[in-house]
Write a protein that holds these residues in place. Structure first.
Motif, PDB file in Angstrom:
ATOM      1  N   THR A 193      79.067  42.368  34.723  1.00 25.58           N
ATOM      2  CA  THR A 193      79.725  43.672  34.795  1.00 25.58           C
ATOM      3  C   THR A 193      81.040  43.590  34.036  1.00 25.58           C
ATOM      4  O   THR A 193      81.588  42.500  33.820  1.00 25.58           O
ATOM      5  CB  THR A 193      80.050  44.100  36.242  1.00 25.58           C
ATOM      6  OG1 THR A 193      81.191  43.378  36.711  1.00 25.58           O
ATOM      7  CG2 THR A 193      78.872  43.886  37.160  1.00 25.58           C
ATOM      8  N   GLY A 194      81.551  44.752  33.657  1.00 22.83           N
ATOM      9  CA  GLY A 194      82.847  44.823  32.997  1.00 22.83           C
ATOM     10  C   GLY A 194      83.228  46.272  32.819  1.00 22.83           C
ATOM     11  O   GLY A 194      82.495  47.187  33.220  1.00 22.83           O
ATOM     12  N   ILE A 195      84.381  46.477  32.218  1.00 13.50           N
ATOM     13  CA  ILE A 195      84.803  47.842  31.894  1.00 13.50           C
ATOM     14  C   ILE A 195      84.424  48.148  30.453  1.00 13.50           C
ATOM     15  O   ILE A 195      83.900  49.207  30.135  1.00 13.50           O
ATOM     16  CB  ILE A 195      86.319  48.013  32.128  1.00 13.50           C
ATOM     17  CG1 ILE A 195      86.613  47.971  33.630  1.00 13.50           C
ATOM     18  CG2 ILE A 195      86.824  49.320  31.538  1.00 13.50           C
ATOM     19  CD1 ILE A 195      88.093  48.034  33.991  1.00 13.50           C
ATOM     20  N   THR A 196      84.660  47.169  29.563  1.00  8.28           N
ATOM     21  CA  THR A 196      84.450  47.409  28.136  1.00  8.28           C
ATOM     22  C   THR A 196      83.451  46.422  27.546  1.00  8.28           C
ATOM     23  O   THR A 196      83.079  45.426  28.170  1.00  8.28           O
ATOM     24  CB  THR A 196      85.778  47.277  27.368  1.00  8.28           C
ATOM     25  OG1 THR A 196      86.289  45.965  27.609  1.00  8.28           O
ATOM     26  CG2 THR A 196      86.784  48.296  27.818  1.00  8.28           C
ATOM     27  N   LYS A 197      83.070  46.729  26.328  1.00  9.80           N
ATOM     28  CA  LYS A 197      82.068  45.919  25.637  1.00  9.80           C
ATOM     29  C   LYS A 197      82.742  45.208  24.462  1.00  9.80           C
ATOM     30  O   LYS A 197      83.016  45.824  23.436  1.00  9.80           O
ATOM     31  CB  LYS A 197      80.955  46.844  25.140  1.00  9.80           C
ATOM     32  CG  LYS A 197      79.739  46.120  24.600  1.00  9.80           C
ATOM     33  CD  LYS A 197      78.575  47.071  24.451  1.00  9.80           C
ATOM     34  CE  LYS A 197      78.779  48.074  23.329  1.00  9.80           C
ATOM     35  NZ  LYS A 197      77.633  48.941  23.130  1.00  9.80           N
ATOM     36  N   PHE A 198      83.035  43.908  24.638  1.00 10.40           N
ATOM     37  CA  PHE A 198      83.619  43.128  23.548  1.00 10.40           C
ATOM     38  C   PHE A 198      82.481  42.516  22.741  1.00 10.40           C
ATOM     39  O   PHE A 198      81.851  41.552  23.167  1.00 10.40           O
ATOM     40  CB  PHE A 198      84.523  42.022  24.100  1.00 10.40           C
ATOM     41  CG  PHE A 198      85.843  42.508  24.604  1.00 10.40           C
ATOM     42  CD1 PHE A 198      86.931  42.604  23.755  1.00 10.40           C
ATOM     43  CD2 PHE A 198      86.010  42.882  25.929  1.00 10.40           C
ATOM     44  CE1 PHE A 198      88.163  43.057  24.215  1.00 10.40           C
ATOM     45  CE2 PHE A 198      87.228  43.334  26.404  1.00 10.40           C
ATOM     46  CZ  PHE A 198      88.312  43.421  25.540  1.00 10.40           C
ATOM     47  N   SER A 199      82.231  43.074  21.558  1.00 10.49           N
ATOM     48  CA  SER A 199      81.045  42.668  20.794  1.00 10.49           C
ATOM     49  C   SER A 199      81.113  41.220  20.345  1.00 10.49           C
ATOM     50  O   SER A 199      80.099  40.567  20.169  1.00 10.49           O
ATOM     51  CB  SER A 199      80.878  43.564  19.569  1.00 10.49           C
ATOM     52  OG  SER A 199      81.962  43.376  18.682  1.00 10.49           O
ATOM     53  N   THR A 328      85.260  47.442  22.097  1.00 12.47           N
ATOM     54  CA  THR A 328      86.681  47.757  22.224  1.00 12.47           C
ATOM     55  C   THR A 328      87.503  47.250  21.052  1.00 12.47           C
ATOM     56  O   THR A 328      88.399  47.933  20.573  1.00 12.47           O
ATOM     57  CB  THR A 328      87.219  47.158  23.538  1.00 12.47           C
ATOM     58  OG1 THR A 328      86.389  47.614  24.590  1.00 12.47           O
ATOM     59  CG2 THR A 328      88.634  47.590  23.796  1.00 12.47           C
ATOM     60  N   GLU A 329      87.198  46.030  20.581  1.00 14.16           N
ATOM     61  CA  GLU A 329      88.076  45.449  19.565  1.00 14.16           C
ATOM     62  C   GLU A 329      87.886  46.064  18.189  1.00 14.16           C
ATOM     63  O   GLU A 329      88.687  45.841  17.279  1.00 14.16           O
ATOM     64  CB  GLU A 329      87.901  43.917  19.487  1.00 14.16           C
ATOM     65  CG  GLU A 329      86.579  43.454  18.887  1.00 14.16           C
ATOM     66  CD  GLU A 329      85.523  43.227  19.950  1.00 14.16           C
ATOM     67  OE1 GLU A 329      84.862  42.190  19.913  1.00 14.16           O
ATOM     68  OE2 GLU A 329      85.349  44.110  20.814  1.00 14.16           O
ATOM     69  N   ASN A 330      86.816  46.864  18.019  1.00 16.27           N
ATOM     70  CA  ASN A 330      86.588  47.521  16.725  1.00 16.27           C
ATOM     71  C   ASN A 330      87.017  48.980  16.727  1.00 16.27           C
ATOM     72  O   ASN A 330      86.710  49.719  15.803  1.00 16.27           O
ATOM     73  CB  ASN A 330      85.092  47.450  16.353  1.00 16.27           C
ATOM     74  CG  ASN A 330      84.604  46.012  16.263  1.00 16.27           C
ATOM     75  OD1 ASN A 330      85.411  45.110  16.080  1.00 16.27           O
ATOM     76  ND2 ASN A 330      83.307  45.800  16.407  1.00 16.27           N
ATOM     77  N   MET A 331      87.707  49.418  17.763  1.00 10.67           N
ATOM     78  CA  MET A 331      88.031  50.838  17.904  1.00 10.67           C
ATOM     79  C   MET A 331      88.899  51.342  16.755  1.00 10.67           C
ATOM     80  O   MET A 331      89.845  50.682  16.347  1.00 10.67           O
ATOM     81  CB  MET A 331      88.809  51.086  19.200  1.00 10.67           C
ATOM     82  CG  MET A 331      87.995  50.946  20.452  1.00 10.67           C
ATOM     83  SD  MET A 331      88.899  51.586  21.885  1.00 10.67           S
ATOM     84  CE  MET A 331      90.496  50.842  21.704  1.00 10.67           C
ATOM     85  N   THR A 332      88.548  52.512  16.259  1.00 12.64           N
ATOM     86  CA  THR A 332      89.417  53.195  15.288  1.00 12.64           C
ATOM     87  C   THR A 332      90.071  54.413  15.945  1.00 12.64           C
ATOM     88  O   THR A 332      90.869  55.099  15.335  1.00 12.64           O
ATOM     89  CB  THR A 332      88.600  53.653  14.058  1.00 12.64           C
ATOM     90  OG1 THR A 332      87.506  54.451  14.518  1.00 12.64           O
ATOM     91  CG2 THR A 332      88.065  52.453  13.284  1.00 12.64           C
TER      92      THR A 332
END
Length: 520
Positions: A193-199, A328-332
């Protein structure tokens, strides 16, 4: 029959069942997931939405603790009750840590599991220790292993806005999770489980067979409390709350819906209520902002600053799933983080264009989010009596006394220490948008198109429609002249309510309202 006590702050299924506290039955979802062809699953949900309870329910199920499931849906579905070795890692304690602290935390979590399996001399390296754990559990039990990882992303979330730190911690977690791929043959079931998806954490970049159920219709109600669950499993609780609030049952349901409902996690999701707020509301018998007051994540506010998010942008929008169910880390843009954190939710889906409608879920989120944003528009000096001033303004506007409300606002803004000269009209538009949005139950919009131009702010109350035009370092009469010259009121002639035109002029040297004029 006495109502069951609410498990507020308790996230362990076994304890809830043994203490006979209220449990909303989610076991059918667990059975379904455990009996599909998949091995690896990921579920993303906002904080305090029941993810940890779900994980501990899975733990009890895979450990074969049949007696805990008496009277629940899974009791009639499961015939075998096989006992599997379970490794459970709760990563929620790994927040706000640097590299060394996180290494110590992983060491501590691994030690807990190693003791259970009699490993007294662990090998070096967190990933090697996890491989060893899986091998030992597999060999000693003679069965495939279940791995449950709760809040897998917690160590990375607080540094999502700091690239260097994020890269370092992400590499550590990638290394820790890598055995989950390596040990596939020895694994019965893996759930994260988590809140965000870190690819770029290995679980997503390397495990190409992981099933992300976060936006799956079949599992949309797995966390949170659905409308059906509220009306059936919590029916008596509604009646008790209604009695306490001196409301009818229907009025109480409407109030609960306005405050805590509105979440949808897939195209065909049922209505989902925020479980933390709902249980707290039933427990205290008061309609409060429980989820929001339990803490706005610092990473969210920092990311909103990073992306220069205007409050007016946090409202109804249209997006493809790739724009908000994104790593999340690729968000623009801020949209993925707002969605995954629970500040935006799905409000509609058009299957032909594959466009989702996103919006704020409910009143609790709207009021809470704008209250936390307001200090940024008052130079970080939001006085403690700001919420009182806004509440008083709300009463005056409900009485059709806009003049009194603006007097109150002028007095309030005069108490706020003002540092920077802001020669930007949009700043004051955003500030007023937030303040008017916090007024209970009114519809507020900005930059509203009319045949002859765009209106700064439009506000619809229960009794009237306000057309508001702003000026900076000019005068209120000029703002009113613009409303009349461009005949903005004609655009709203069919709204069925009386229209009031309001011209407001701000003085950038004081950061306050200089003058205003109202025309009925």
């Amino acid at each position: 029959m006495a109502l069951k006590l609410y498990p507020i702050g308790i996230q362990t299924f076994e304890r809830i069942r043994k203490e006979d506290k209220l449990y909303i039955d989610k076991t059918e979802y667990i059975y379904r997931m455990a009996h599909t062809s998949g091995t690896y699953f990921f579920l993303g949900r906002p904080r305090r939405f029941g993810k940890s309870l779900l994980v501990t329910t899975m733990q009890s199920y895979f450990e074969g603790k049949k007696e805990l499931f008496k009277g629940l849906a899974i009791e009639n579905l499961e015939k075998e009750w096989t006992e599997y070795p379970v490794l459970h890692f709760d990563m929620s304690g790994g927040k706000h840590m640097d590299k060394e602290q996180l290494e110590e935390y992983l060491d501590y979590r691994l030690q807990e599991e190693e003791k259970k399996w009699g490993i007294t001399k662990p090998v070096k390296g967190a990933n090697n220790r996890l491989i060893d754990l899986i091998n030992t559990a597999y060999e000693k039990s003679g069965k495939q292993v279940v791995v449950l990882i709760d809040e897998y992303d917690a160590p990375m979330l607080d540094v999502v806005h700091e690239k260097e730190q994020l890269d370092m911690l992400r590499n550590m977690m990638r290394n820790f999770y890598s055995p989950l791929k390596y040990s596939e043959a020895k694994l019965r079931f893996v759930f994260l489980t988590g809140i965000t998806k870190f690819s770029q954490v290995s679980i997503f970049s390397e495990l190409n067979n992981i099933i992300n159920i976060s936006m799956n219709d079949e599992y949309a109600g797995i966390c949170g409390i659905t409308k059906e669950e509220l009306l059936t499993q919590m029916s008596e609780d509604i009646d008790e709350l209604a009695k306490s609030q001196e409301l009818t049952r229907e009025e109480t349901i409407a109030e609960l819906k306005e405050n805590y409902d509105g979440y949808h996690f897939s195209a065909k999701s049922p209505d989902v209520y925020n479980p933390f707020s709902l249980l707290n509301c039933f427990s205290t018998r008061e309609f409060g902002a429980y989820w929001f007051s339990s803490g706005t994540p610092t990473y969210l506010i920092k990311m909103m600053r990073k992306f220069k998010v205007m409050p007016t942008n946090i409202s109804r929008m249209y997006a493809k799933s790739s724009a908000f169910d994104a790593p999340t880390e690729n968000m623009t843009a801020i949209t993925p983080l707002l969605y995954q954190s629970g500040y935006l939710t799905i409000k509609g889906y058009d299957k032909f264009s594959k466009l989702y409608t996103l919006d704020l879920p409910n009143k609790e989120i709207k009021v809470g989010l704008f209250e936390s944003l307001l200090p940024n528009y008052l130079e970080g000096m939001f006085a403690q009596n700001g919420d009182v001033a806004i509440a008083q303004m709300s009463v005056l506007i409900r009485q059709d006394n806009m003049d009194g409300a603006l007097q109150l606002l002028q007095t309030f803004l005069g108490t706020v220490p003002y540092c920077n000269v802001t020669n930007y009209e949009g700043h004051y538009q955003q500030m007023l948008y937030i303040i008017f949005s916090l007024l209970t139950g009114y519809v507020v919009d900005v930059e509203v198109h009319t045949p002859k131009g765009r209106l700064d702010i439009v506000m619809l109350t229960h009794t009237r429609l306000y057309i508001i035009e702003l000026k900076l370092n000019k005068n209120a009469q000029a703002a009113l002249q613009q409303i009349n010259l461009k005949n903005y009121a004609q655009r709203f002639a069919l709204c069925g309510k009386p229209v009031s035109k309001v011209g407001i002029n701000f003085d950038s040297s004081t950061g306050n309202i200089e003058d205003w004029v109202i025309e009925e």
